[in-house]
Scaffold this active site. Structure first.
Site, PDB file in Angstrom:
ATOM      1  N   CYS A 116      47.482  46.385  34.190  1.00  0.00           N
ATOM      2  CA  CYS A 116      46.762  47.415  34.940  1.00  0.00           C
ATOM      3  C   CYS A 116      46.177  46.897  36.235  1.00  0.00           C
ATOM      4  O   CYS A 116      45.754  47.688  37.072  1.00  0.00           O
ATOM      5  CB  CYS A 116      45.660  48.035  34.085  1.00  0.00           C
ATOM      6  SG  CYS A 116      44.256  46.944  33.813  1.00  0.00           S
ATOM      7  N   GLY A 117      46.094  45.573  36.412  1.00  0.00           N
ATOM      8  CA  GLY A 117      45.571  45.040  37.652  1.00  0.00           C
ATOM      9  C   GLY A 117      44.068  45.006  37.727  1.00  0.00           C
ATOM     10  O   GLY A 117      43.507  44.638  38.749  1.00  0.00           O
TER      11      GLY A 117
END
Length: 276
Positions: A116-117
């Site tokens: 998801c970063g």
């Protein structure tokens, strides 16, 4: 379903001698997880026949499920290809009436996932606000270093497919006395943990408040997150943890053990549960 291994030709070179032979490899295929018919995630996994447990365990770690009563039905989606063939690679989890459906479009951007970063404080906040159970082992779980030291060999002895392929990770649940409760294998460590947690959900055993989770390889933030979300008090790994995994363990009250090899180990958080 259950396509755990596949055979491929290989050219084998040993001390200058060349031969051709088939080799047994671990199977790896994508699995799409749908929630009430809507796509939620795609993961690469080993199709061991634990797909339903994998899907439900993943949803526990995402804060969607807490018990078997939250699930109305789980099924493979027919017509997964343009020709209408069921590939057994698409699983739809249908929630029971009254169970809130998360905002799927938003969920994949703000909650915790290795893809998801999101990192740092945002990830820690996400786990804190979505965890259904505090890690509450009362009386406190106490596990001896000798018991911890014996767990990797017990896990290795239970890895049936690893012996044939050498290409699988594993996760195992143990009691505080070192009794093996369950073990799952997969090409991904996180999938193996999801299979364990999903099986526990299906059996009505969540939270796993008096267990030790052992994983092959390293202890990432994602694995620490899955431990916290399932209420597991002790996470041990045969390799190193990440810095964020240690931060989450310290904040959530999780005991985190790394480099568990032979009689040595490092306790990065929650040392009070290790009966030195």
């Amino acid at each position: 379903m259950g396509r755990v291994t596949e055979r491929r030709p290989v050219v084998r070179i040993r001390d200058g001698a060349v031969s051709s032979r088939p080799d047994t490899l671990v199977a790896e295929e994508p699995m799409e997880i749908r929630l009430n018919g809507r796509q939620l995630a795609v993961t690469m996994r080993t199709p061991t026949g634990d797909d339903f447990a994998l899907a439900t365990g993943f949803l526990v770690s995402e804060g969607v499920l807490a018990g078997p009563e939250d699930v109305r039905n789980i099924l493979y989606c027919a017509g997964a290809t343009a020709e209408g063939v069921n590939t057994y690679n698409v699983v739809d989890v249908q929630l029971a009436p009254g169970v809130p459906l998360p905002d799927i479009a938003l969920e994949r951007h703000v909650f915790t996932s290795s893809s998801c970063g999101i990192c740092g404080k945002a990830s820690l906040d996400a786990v804190r606000t979505t965890a259904r159970w505090k890690i509450a082992d009362d009386p406190p779980l106490r596990v001896t270093p000798e018991t911890l030291s014996a767990l990797p060999d017990r896990l290795r002895a239970a890895q049936k497919v690893f012996d044939r392929t050498g290409g699988l990770h594993a996760a195992a649940l143990f009691s505080e006395d070192g009794e093996l409760l369950d073990v799952r294998e997969d090409v991904g460590r996180h999938n193996a943990v999801d299979k364990l947690v999903g099986r526990a959900l299906q059996d009505g055993r969540l939270p796993l408040s008096r267990t030790v989770l052992l994983v092959s390889g390293r202890a990432s933030f994602e694995l620490a997150q899955k431990s916290v979300m399932a209420g597991i008090p002790v996470l041990a790994a045969v390799s190193a943890p990440s810095s964020l995994a240690v931060d989450l363990a310290a904040e959530a009250g999780l005991t985190l053990v790394g480099f568990l090899r032979g009689g040595s180990m490092n306790v990065y958080a929650g040392a009070g549960r290790v009966a030195v």
